[in-house]
Every structure is written in structure tokens, then in C-alpha cells.
Design a protein around this motif. Structure first.
Motif, mmCIF file in Angstrom:
data_model
loop_
_atom_site.group_PDB
_atom_site.id
_atom_site.type_symbol
_atom_site.label_atom_id
_atom_site.label_comp_id
_atom_site.label_asym_id
_atom_site.label_seq_id
_atom_site.Cartn_x
_atom_site.Cartn_y
_atom_site.Cartn_z
ATOM 1 N N GLY A 105 0.818 -1.204 0.000
ATOM 2 C CA GLY A 105 0.000 0.000 0.000
ATOM 3 C C GLY A 105 0.849 1.249 0.000
ATOM 4 O O GLY A 105 2.078 1.192 0.044
ATOM 5 N N PRO A 106 0.210 2.403 -0.013
ATOM 6 C CA PRO A 106 0.942 3.665 -0.167
ATOM 7 C C PRO A 106 1.626 4.186 1.097
ATOM 8 O O PRO A 106 2.310 5.214 1.033
ATOM 9 N N TYR A 107 1.462 3.514 2.239
ATOM 10 C CA TYR A 107 1.979 4.070 3.497
ATOM 11 C C TYR A 107 3.146 3.276 4.088
ATOM 12 O O TYR A 107 3.665 3.654 5.133
ATOM 13 N N GLY A 108 3.513 2.187 3.420
ATOM 14 C CA GLY A 108 4.546 1.318 3.988
ATOM 15 C C GLY A 108 5.935 1.575 3.447
ATOM 16 O O GLY A 108 6.792 0.687 3.458
ATOM 17 N N ASP A 109 6.194 2.791 2.998
ATOM 18 C CA ASP A 109 7.452 3.106 2.341
ATOM 19 C C ASP A 109 7.710 4.612 2.433
ATOM 20 O O ASP A 109 6.814 5.394 2.714
ATOM 21 N N TRP A 110 8.967 5.002 2.224
ATOM 22 C CA TRP A 110 9.361 6.399 2.100
ATOM 23 C C TRP A 110 9.183 7.229 3.376
ATOM 24 O O TRP A 110 9.248 6.671 4.457
ATOM 25 N N GLY A 111 8.952 8.558 3.231
ATOM 26 C CA GLY A 111 9.130 9.444 4.370
ATOM 27 C C GLY A 111 7.983 10.361 4.706
ATOM 28 O O GLY A 111 8.209 11.451 5.240
ATOM 29 N N SER A 112 6.750 9.946 4.433
ATOM 30 C CA SER A 112 5.616 10.759 4.857
ATOM 31 C C SER A 112 5.448 10.673 6.372
ATOM 32 O O SER A 112 5.947 9.755 7.026
ATOM 33 N N ARG A 113 4.746 11.639 6.944
ATOM 34 C CA ARG A 113 4.461 11.579 8.379
ATOM 35 C C ARG A 113 3.723 10.284 8.717
ATOM 36 O O ARG A 113 4.041 9.612 9.706
ATOM 37 N N LYS A 114 2.747 9.927 7.885
ATOM 38 C CA LYS A 114 1.969 8.706 8.088
ATOM 39 C C LYS A 114 2.886 7.486 8.165
ATOM 40 O O LYS A 114 2.778 6.668 9.078
ATOM 41 N N SER A 115 3.806 7.376 7.199
ATOM 42 C CA SER A 115 4.675 6.209 7.132
ATOM 43 C C SER A 115 5.663 6.164 8.293
ATOM 44 O O SER A 115 5.856 5.125 8.924
ATOM 45 N N ILE A 116 6.290 7.282 8.598
ATOM 46 C CA ILE A 116 7.318 7.303 9.645
ATOM 47 C C ILE A 116 6.723 7.010 11.019
ATOM 48 O O ILE A 116 7.259 6.202 11.790
ATOM 49 N N ILE A 117 5.605 7.638 11.339
ATOM 50 C CA ILE A 117 4.998 7.433 12.661
ATOM 51 C C ILE A 117 4.508 5.998 12.809
ATOM 52 O O ILE A 117 4.749 5.343 13.837
ATOM 53 N N ALA A 118 3.843 5.487 11.771
ATOM 54 C CA ALA A 118 3.346 4.109 11.828
ATOM 55 C C ALA A 118 4.509 3.126 11.938
ATOM 56 O O ALA A 118 4.456 2.157 12.717
ATOM 57 N N SER A 119 5.558 3.362 11.160
ATOM 58 C CA SER A 119 6.701 2.456 11.166
ATOM 59 C C SER A 119 7.403 2.467 12.524
ATOM 60 O O SER A 119 7.782 1.410 13.041
ATOM 61 N N ALA A 120 7.595 3.641 13.102
ATOM 62 C CA ALA A 120 8.238 3.724 14.420
ATOM 63 C C ALA A 120 7.420 2.991 15.471
ATOM 64 O O ALA A 120 7.979 2.267 16.315
ATOM 65 N N ASN A 121 6.102 3.149 15.416
ATOM 66 C CA ASN A 121 5.240 2.448 16.380
ATOM 67 C C ASN A 121 5.353 0.938 16.218
ATOM 68 O O ASN A 121 5.396 0.191 17.207
ATOM 69 N N GLN A 122 5.387 0.460 14.972
ATOM 70 C CA GLN A 122 5.542 -0.971 14.731
ATOM 71 C C GLN A 122 6.892 -1.472 15.231
ATOM 72 O O GLN A 122 6.988 -2.565 15.818
ATOM 73 N N SER A 123 7.942 -0.681 14.997
ATOM 74 C CA SER A 123 9.279 -1.092 15.430
ATOM 75 C C SER A 123 9.370 -1.180 16.948
ATOM 76 O O SER A 123 9.997 -2.094 17.497
ATOM 77 N N LEU A 124 8.761 -0.228 17.636
ATOM 78 C CA LEU A 124 8.738 -0.295 19.100
ATOM 79 C C LEU A 124 7.993 -1.528 19.577
ATOM 80 O O LEU A 124 8.411 -2.192 20.540
ATOM 81 N N GLN A 125 6.918 -1.859 18.902
ATOM 82 C CA GLN A 125 6.144 -3.042 19.284
ATOM 83 C C GLN A 125 6.952 -4.312 19.046
ATOM 84 O O GLN A 125 6.967 -5.217 19.900
ATOM 85 N N ARG A 126 7.643 -4.393 17.911
ATOM 86 C CA ARG A 126 8.425 -5.594 17.613
ATOM 87 C C ARG A 126 9.580 -5.772 18.593
ATOM 88 O O ARG A 126 9.895 -6.891 18.993
ATOM 89 N N THR A 127 10.246 -4.683 18.947
ATOM 90 C CA THR A 127 11.390 -4.781 19.853
ATOM 91 C C THR A 127 10.989 -4.844 21.322
ATOM 92 O O THR A 127 11.799 -5.235 22.171
ATOM 93 N N GLY A 128 9.763 -4.435 21.626
ATOM 94 C CA GLY A 128 9.325 -4.408 23.010
ATOM 95 C C GLY A 128 9.925 -3.265 23.803
ATOM 96 O O GLY A 128 9.872 -3.262 25.040
ATOM 97 N N LEU A 129 10.488 -2.277 23.102
ATOM 98 C CA LEU A 129 11.127 -1.136 23.772
ATOM 99 C C LEU A 129 10.128 -0.012 24.009
ATOM 100 O O LEU A 129 9.144 0.125 23.279
ATOM 101 N N ASP A 130 10.412 0.810 24.988
ATOM 102 C CA ASP A 130 9.599 1.996 25.244
ATOM 103 C C ASP A 130 9.992 3.156 24.331
ATOM 104 O O ASP A 130 9.180 4.033 24.046
ATOM 105 N N TYR A 131 11.257 3.153 23.897
ATOM 106 C CA TYR A 131 11.769 4.244 23.060
ATOM 107 C C TYR A 131 13.025 3.762 22.350
ATOM 108 O O TYR A 131 13.665 2.776 22.751
ATOM 109 N N PHE A 132 13.395 4.445 21.276
ATOM 110 C CA PHE A 132 14.692 4.252 20.629
ATOM 111 C C PHE A 132 15.611 5.395 21.031
ATOM 112 O O PHE A 132 15.165 6.536 21.168
ATOM 113 N N ASP A 133 16.874 5.067 21.203
ATOM 114 C CA ASP A 133 17.834 6.123 21.502
ATOM 115 C C ASP A 133 18.037 7.018 20.282
ATOM 116 O O ASP A 133 18.156 8.233 20.407
ATOM 117 N N ILE A 134 18.097 6.409 19.098
ATOM 118 C CA ILE A 134 18.199 7.152 17.844
ATOM 119 C C ILE A 134 17.189 6.573 16.861
ATOM 120 O O ILE A 134 17.108 5.352 16.705
#
Length: 333
Positions: A105-134
Motif C-alpha cells: 500500500g501507499p503508506y509502507g514506504d518512504w518518508g511521509s508523516r503517516k509512514s514514519i509514525i506508523a513504522s516507528a510504532n511498529q518497530s517499538l512493538q516488535r522490539t518491546g522497547l519503550d523508546y529508541f535512543d536514535i
């Protein structure tokens, strides 16, 4: 068996300040692009991570699509963290990224606000972390305003999902443009992650002057040119090597053959320095004051041990640098 980190882990590792920020990172960083996916034994992954941390490596580099399958490197890292490395979370700098293809779909790639925020949330969920340092934008998006990408990354900091912001694969001009926006937003943008090695020096003229002017640092990836800058191919192409596997991007048999003469000459210089070629190549990257850390990959713990030994001999003589430059200039013709 409960993992207890080596209590001497900080005795010999080098830690460099990231630009003008207050953050320091280990001069050697562990990248999880390869060998940490769903197809790789979890026990081996755990052994590599333990070995890295025991040697003082504190910077661990992920991205949403690392695998295979995409996302599995973050999931496996999260499992290992939860299992026996969680007590050391505050001693680690853990990074991830968004920007390459991750879901349809159109949101799973590149650098839109939609894509970046969704991707960061998914990454936090996969890693089980509360935050990323970078948290990085993995590549510039030609179809999204740079302001939107910058504001999305700034939002992650405001929401407590990232402490610092980084960019990757941006040119010097693109870096200067987004740095100006971050400055206005007061976003803690501190680091760039470019490709850099003896065979790919384009950022020396393009990016380094911008990093110096902006007081930012870099952590280099592909520091060993996907294995070309090692002794792996000095006597042919092993069947189990990256170059022999057509599915591995950025490295093919013809590249090995094209660079073999150069690699042999560089290997001779490394031997005279009392180093392996890989160790010299990592030290060569770190000679640049803008390079705070170099990323390594590993398929077994012993490779981490070997690479960290690059720090035992970081200094180059003027004659050594001249010899290396001459050899590389001939290769570039």
C-alpha cells in the motif's frame, strides 16, 4: 543460564562523542542488517549480541525491514532483550529506521508523516522497547516535502519515542536542508549514517564538510564493502560467501575479481601494521574525525572479537595513508 555481562567491558572500548551532542557511542557498532532474521538461529544471534556487549559495544543498529523476513531482526532483538539483556537497557544505544519498503500500500514506504509514525510504532512493538535512543529516516523521499519528514521525526521525540534523530543516505545538500529545519524545530538531530569505505569515498567531498559545519557526526555502514575489504576473497570465492550468493545485494563475483589486485596490496599494508585487512579498513574509517562509529556485521561471535581489535592500532603514518591513497586512486581509474 543467566547472562551476566563482562564487568571489564568498558575498559578497552573507545567511546566517541556524537558531534556537539552529549551522547557518546562505541567506536565499533553492531549492525543487525544480516544474520539476525527469521532464517538465522536465535542462539547464534544471542551469542553475537552477548559477545558484542561484553566487549564494550553499546550501539546496536536496526531498521524496520531488516530480516529476512522484514521485521524479524527487530523481533529477534526484542526476544533477546526480554530474555536476558533487559537489565542493561540503559547502557545501550539502540537505533532503528523507517524509509524503505515494509508493508503493502501507499503508506509502507518512504518518508511521509503517516509512514514514519506508523513504522516507528511498529518497530517499538516488535522490539518491546519503550523508546529508541536514535531513530533515523532511512533515505530521502523525493515526493514528500522535507519539512514533513523532519516534523514527523520531531514528533517522535516530543512523544518520547526517540531521544535523538538521525538521517541516512542523504547527500550533503539534503543534509544541510533538513538540518536547517531541525534547528528551527529544536529537534535533537545529531547523526548521519552514510555508506563509507575505502572503495566508496564520495562523502569526503560532499557530506563531511556539511557535517563539520553543522557539528554533526556520522556512523558509517558498509565499512568493509560487504566483505571485499577482508581476507575472505584473497584466494578465491568460497561457496558459502556473500559474493557466491546471487541473492545478496551490493556484492557479486565480478566485484571480487575487479578489486582483487587492490585488496592484495591493501592486505600487505595491513600485515605490515600487524592488522588484518578488515581491522585496518575499520581503523581507516575512524581516522576521519566526523566518523564517531563504524558499523560491523557478524555471523559468529569470533568476527566481533576480530573487528574490535581494530581499536588496538588506530593511528596511521603519513606514509601509510599515502600508500593507501595511491592504491585506491589506481583502482578508481
Amino acid at each position: 543460564m543467566v547472562y551476566l555481562a563482562n564487568d571489564k567491558r568498558y575498559d578497552t572500548m573507545v567511546y566517541n562523542r556524537v558531534g556537539a551532542s552529549g551522547l557518546k557511542v562505541s567506536a565499533i557498532a553492531l549492525g543487525l542488517w544480516n544474520n539476525f532474521g527469521s532464517v538465522d538461529p536465535l542462539a547464534t544471534q544471542k551469542a553475537i549480541l552477548h559477545q558484542a556487549f561484553d566487549l564494550g559495544i553499546t550501539y546496536f543498529d536496526l531498521a524496520n525491514n531488516y530480516g529476512p523476513v522484514p521485521g524479524s531482526a527487530e523481533e529477534n532483538f526484542g526476544r533477546i532483550m526480554a530474555d536476558d539483556m533487559k537489565p542493561y537497557r540503559d547502557e545501550m544505544v539502540i537505533a532503528s529506521k523507517a524509509g524503505y519498503y515494509m508493508w503493502p500500500g501507499p503508506y509502507g514506504d518512504w518518508g511521509s508523516r503517516k509512514s514514519i509514525i506508523a513504522s516507528a510504532n511498529q518497530s517499538l512493538q516488535r522490539t518491546g522497547l519503550d523508546y529508541f535512543d536514535i531513530f533515523y529516516t532511512h533515505r530521502p523521499d523525493p515526493d514528500t516535502p522535507v519539512e514533513e519528514t523532519a516534523e514527523a521525526l520531531d514528533q517522535l521525540v516530543r512523544e518520547g519515542k526517540a531521544l535523538y534523530i538521525g538521517i541516512s543516505n542523504y547527500s550533503g545538500a539534503q543534509t544541510k536542508a533538513i538540518a536547517a529545519i531541525f534547528k528551527e524545530l529544536k529537534t535533537p538531530f545529531i547523526i548521519h549514517q552514510p555508506r563509507y569505505n575505502m572503495f566508496d569515498r564520495h562523502i569526503e567531498q560532499d557530506l563531511f564538510p556539511v557535517l563539520r559545519a553543522e557539528k554533526k557526526a556520522a556512523v558509517s555502514f558498509s565499512s568493509l564493502a560487504q566483505g571485499l575489504l577482508t581476507d575472505r576473497y584473497l584466494h578465491g570465492i568460497p561457496k558459502d560467501s556473500r559474493a557466491a550468493k546471487s541473492t545478496i545485494p551490493f556484492l557479486h563475483e565480478y566485484q571480487v575479481e575487479k578489486t582483487l589486485s587492490t585488496v592484495k596490496q591493501l592486505n600487505a599494508i595491513a600485515a605490515n601494521r600487524g592488522q588484518s585487512l578488515a581491522q585496518m579498513a575499520l581503523a581507516w574509517n575512524l581516522r576521519e574525525p566526523e566518523i564517531a562509529s563504524v558499523l560491523i556485521g557478524a555471523s559468529r561471535p569470533s568476527q566481533v572479537v576480530d573487528n574490535v581489535q581494530a581499536l588496538d592500532h588506530l593511528a596511521f603514518t603519513a606514509d601509510e595513508l599515502h600508500q593507501i591513497d595511491t592504491i585506491l586512486a589506481e583502482q578508481a581509474k
